[in-house]
Design a protein around this motif. Structure first.
Motif, PDB file in Angstrom:
ATOM      1  N   PRO A  44       0.838  -1.202   0.000  1.00  0.00           N
ATOM      2  CA  PRO A  44       0.000   0.000   0.000  1.00  0.00           C
ATOM      3  C   PRO A  44       0.876   1.256   0.000  1.00  0.00           C
ATOM      4  O   PRO A  44       2.057   1.201   0.364  1.00  0.00           O
ATOM      5  CB  PRO A  44      -0.773  -0.122   1.317  1.00  0.00           C
ATOM      6  N   PRO A  45       0.333   2.401  -0.380  1.00  0.00           N
ATOM      7  CA  PRO A  45       1.116   3.643  -0.347  1.00  0.00           C
ATOM      8  C   PRO A  45       1.643   3.995   1.045  1.00  0.00           C
ATOM      9  O   PRO A  45       2.643   4.707   1.168  1.00  0.00           O
ATOM     10  CB  PRO A  45       0.130   4.700  -0.858  1.00  0.00           C
ATOM     11  N   SER A  46       0.990   3.506   2.096  1.00  0.00           N
ATOM     12  CA  SER A  46       1.459   3.764   3.456  1.00  0.00           C
ATOM     13  C   SER A  46       2.783   3.058   3.760  1.00  0.00           C
ATOM     14  O   SER A  46       3.397   3.312   4.808  1.00  0.00           O
ATOM     15  CB  SER A  46       0.393   3.333   4.478  1.00  0.00           C
ATOM     16  N   ALA A  47       3.246   2.196   2.834  1.00  0.00           N
ATOM     17  CA  ALA A  47       4.542   1.536   3.003  1.00  0.00           C
ATOM     18  C   ALA A  47       5.710   2.476   2.698  1.00  0.00           C
ATOM     19  O   ALA A  47       6.850   2.221   3.106  1.00  0.00           O
ATOM     20  CB  ALA A  47       4.629   0.308   2.091  1.00  0.00           C
ATOM     21  N   TYR A  48       5.438   3.574   1.993  1.00  0.00           N
ATOM     22  CA  TYR A  48       6.518   4.488   1.603  1.00  0.00           C
ATOM     23  C   TYR A  48       7.189   5.117   2.819  1.00  0.00           C
ATOM     24  O   TYR A  48       6.524   5.495   3.794  1.00  0.00           O
ATOM     25  CB  TYR A  48       5.970   5.625   0.736  1.00  0.00           C
ATOM     26  N   VAL A  49       8.520   5.249   2.738  1.00  0.00           N
ATOM     27  CA  VAL A  49       9.280   6.041   3.691  1.00  0.00           C
ATOM     28  C   VAL A  49      10.434   6.678   2.918  1.00  0.00           C
ATOM     29  O   VAL A  49      11.001   6.054   2.016  1.00  0.00           O
ATOM     30  CB  VAL A  49       9.768   5.204   4.898  1.00  0.00           C
ATOM     31  N   THR A  50      10.730   7.924   3.222  1.00  0.00           N
ATOM     32  CA  THR A  50      11.796   8.639   2.529  1.00  0.00           C
ATOM     33  C   THR A  50      12.920   8.980   3.510  1.00  0.00           C
ATOM     34  O   THR A  50      12.750   8.862   4.733  1.00  0.00           O
ATOM     35  CB  THR A  50      11.263   9.913   1.855  1.00  0.00           C
ATOM     36  N   GLU A  51      14.045   9.388   2.964  1.00  0.00           N
ATOM     37  CA  GLU A  51      15.224   9.670   3.789  1.00  0.00           C
ATOM     38  C   GLU A  51      14.905  10.691   4.878  1.00  0.00           C
ATOM     39  O   GLU A  51      14.179  11.652   4.655  1.00  0.00           O
ATOM     40  CB  GLU A  51      16.363  10.193   2.911  1.00  0.00           C
ATOM     41  N   GLY A  52      15.463  10.443   6.049  1.00  0.00           N
ATOM     42  CA  GLY A  52      15.198  11.290   7.206  1.00  0.00           C
ATOM     43  C   GLY A  52      14.276  10.629   8.202  1.00  0.00           C
ATOM     44  O   GLY A  52      14.230  11.012   9.376  1.00  0.00           O
ATOM     45  N   SER A  53      13.519   9.620   7.738  1.00  0.00           N
ATOM     46  CA  SER A  53      12.669   8.815   8.616  1.00  0.00           C
ATOM     47  C   SER A  53      13.218   7.393   8.658  1.00  0.00           C
ATOM     48  O   SER A  53      13.795   6.926   7.679  1.00  0.00           O
ATOM     49  CB  SER A  53      11.223   8.798   8.119  1.00  0.00           C
ATOM     50  N   PRO A  54      13.053   6.676   9.787  1.00  0.00           N
ATOM     51  CA  PRO A  54      13.641   5.344   9.903  1.00  0.00           C
ATOM     52  C   PRO A  54      12.789   4.242   9.284  1.00  0.00           C
ATOM     53  O   PRO A  54      11.579   4.395   9.105  1.00  0.00           O
ATOM     54  CB  PRO A  54      13.732   5.148  11.416  1.00  0.00           C
ATOM     55  N   ILE A  55      13.454   3.145   8.966  1.00  0.00           N
ATOM     56  CA  ILE A  55      12.773   1.887   8.654  1.00  0.00           C
ATOM     57  C   ILE A  55      12.417   1.243   9.989  1.00  0.00           C
ATOM     58  O   ILE A  55      13.289   1.059  10.850  1.00  0.00           O
ATOM     59  CB  ILE A  55      13.691   0.942   7.851  1.00  0.00           C
ATOM     60  N   LEU A  56      11.155   0.903  10.178  1.00  0.00           N
ATOM     61  CA  LEU A  56      10.702   0.347  11.455  1.00  0.00           C
ATOM     62  C   LEU A  56      10.517  -1.168  11.354  1.00  0.00           C
ATOM     63  O   LEU A  56       9.806  -1.661  10.473  1.00  0.00           O
ATOM     64  CB  LEU A  56       9.381   0.994  11.870  1.00  0.00           C
ATOM     65  N   VAL A  57      11.172  -1.896  12.250  1.00  0.00           N
ATOM     66  CA  VAL A  57      11.007  -3.347  12.306  1.00  0.00           C
ATOM     67  C   VAL A  57       9.617  -3.648  12.860  1.00  0.00           C
ATOM     68  O   VAL A  57       9.262  -3.153  13.937  1.00  0.00           O
ATOM     69  CB  VAL A  57      12.065  -3.992  13.224  1.00  0.00           C
ATOM     70  N   PRO A  58       8.799  -4.434  12.158  1.00  0.00           N
ATOM     71  CA  PRO A  58       7.477  -4.768  12.709  1.00  0.00           C
ATOM     72  C   PRO A  58       7.623  -5.481  14.049  1.00  0.00           C
ATOM     73  O   PRO A  58       8.532  -6.293  14.236  1.00  0.00           O
ATOM     74  CB  PRO A  58       6.868  -5.697  11.656  1.00  0.00           C
ATOM     75  N   ARG A  59       6.726  -5.192  14.967  1.00  0.00           N
ATOM     76  CA  ARG A  59       6.831  -5.788  16.306  1.00  0.00           C
ATOM     77  C   ARG A  59       6.671  -7.304  16.271  1.00  0.00           C
ATOM     78  O   ARG A  59       7.108  -7.990  17.197  1.00  0.00           O
ATOM     79  CB  ARG A  59       5.811  -5.160  17.256  1.00  0.00           C
ATOM     80  N   TYR A  60       6.068  -7.834  15.208  1.00  0.00           N
ATOM     81  CA  TYR A  60       5.820  -9.271  15.123  1.00  0.00           C
ATOM     82  C   TYR A  60       6.924 -10.010  14.364  1.00  0.00           C
ATOM     83  O   TYR A  60       6.801 -11.207  14.097  1.00  0.00           O
ATOM     84  CB  TYR A  60       4.460  -9.548  14.468  1.00  0.00           C
ATOM     85  N   SER A  61       8.010  -9.326  14.008  1.00  0.00           N
ATOM     86  CA  SER A  61       9.077  -9.971  13.231  1.00  0.00           C
ATOM     87  C   SER A  61      10.406  -9.911  13.968  1.00  0.00           C
ATOM     88  O   SER A  61      10.759  -8.892  14.571  1.00  0.00           O
ATOM     89  CB  SER A  61       9.235  -9.294  11.869  1.00  0.00           C
ATOM     90  N   GLY A  62      11.163 -11.015  13.869  1.00  0.00           N
ATOM     91  CA  GLY A  62      12.514 -11.061  14.429  1.00  0.00           C
ATOM     92  C   GLY A  62      13.567 -11.258  13.365  1.00  0.00           C
ATOM     93  O   GLY A  62      14.729 -11.548  13.684  1.00  0.00           O
ATOM     94  N   ASN A  63      13.178 -11.118  12.079  1.00  0.00           N
ATOM     95  CA  ASN A  63      14.135 -11.383  10.994  1.00  0.00           C
ATOM     96  C   ASN A  63      13.779 -10.518   9.783  1.00  0.00           C
ATOM     97  O   ASN A  63      13.258 -11.011   8.781  1.00  0.00           O
ATOM     98  CB  ASN A  63      14.116 -12.871  10.627  1.00  0.00           C
ATOM     99  N   LEU A  64      14.100  -9.221   9.877  1.00  0.00           N
ATOM    100  CA  LEU A  64      13.802  -8.266   8.804  1.00  0.00           C
ATOM    101  C   LEU A  64      14.950  -8.239   7.808  1.00  0.00           C
ATOM    102  O   LEU A  64      16.105  -8.044   8.197  1.00  0.00           O
ATOM    103  CB  LEU A  64      13.575  -6.875   9.389  1.00  0.00           C
TER     104      LEU A  64
END
Length: 220
Positions: A44-64
């Motif tokens: 979805p478009p809500s997946a977008y992130v641009t420089e200056g904001s972090p990549i967030l590890v989903p709370r339900y994942s231990g292997n991103l």
């Protein structure tokens, strides 16, 4: 009528169409068969992130995992686009990451379930600035690379793609109408691996563009 700025496609583009297993060596490293037709999934478009904001590890994942990819930005709407005119519908490109919760994907695959939880979470699609079409005359002849904390993890030329950009545009538009601002992620080469909280990712397309992201974890 308001004119949309294609150079900020991530602010208004309606869909992200991703291609899986488009490099034979990557398919093999995950023990997948090399496909006879493109493998598609959506973000979805809500997946977008641009420089200056972090990549967030989903709370339900231990292997991103990181997956560096060439993104194709659509400039002109089309349905069932012939391969011969496919590039007329391309406005430009972006460097992209397809962040993947590999442990969750493995569970989904084992159960025969869709990959949505593994692929579509918030910040799962980091993107660079827009690259005008003329800066990449041949999208099948550039080198993608990705480093984690300064160590090279992925590096490959796009001529190793199984399905070319014109083929993907044609194939996808025969199923899903492509619209201005849509993004196609064209697949990742071999070398995918896990990232951890606080890791720093740097990726590039030759000397055309680079981008940097940090990895963080959701604390709620």
């Amino acid at each position: 009528m308001t004119t949309r700025n294609i150079s900020r496609f991530w602010e208004w583009g309606r869909k992200i169409i991703c291609v899986g297993r488009n490099y034979a060596e990557h398919a093999k490293e995950l023990n997948n068969a090399v496909p006879a037709e493109p493998v598609l999934f959506l973000k979805p478009p809500s997946a977008y992130v641009t420089e200056g904001s972090p990549i967030l590890v989903p709370r339900y994942s231990g292997n991103l995992h990181h997956e560096v990819e060439l993104g194709v930005v659509i400039g002109t709407r089309g349905t069932a686009i012939p391969q011969t005119s496919a590039m007329d519908h391309v406005a430009g490109y972006a460097l992209c990451l397809d962040m993947t919760a590999r442990d969750v994907q493995d569970e989904c695959k084992a159960k025969g379930l869709p990959w949505t939880l593994a692929k579509a979470f918030d910040t799962s699609c980091p993107v660079s600035g827009f690259i005008p079409k003329e800066r990449i005359p041949d999208p099948g002849d550039v080198t993608l690379w990705l480093k984690v904390n300064g160590q090279l993890r992925q590096e490959c030329r796009t001529d190793q793609m199984i399905f070319s950009v014109p083929r993907l545009v044609s194939y996808i538009s025969g199923i899903i109408t492509l619209e201005e601002g849509d993004l196609i992620l064209t697949g990742t080469p071999k070398g995918v691996a896990a990232v951890q909280e606080h890791d720093e990712l740097q990726a590039g397309i030759q000397d055309i563009i680079t981008m940097n992201f940090k990895v963080a974890r959701i604390n709620h």
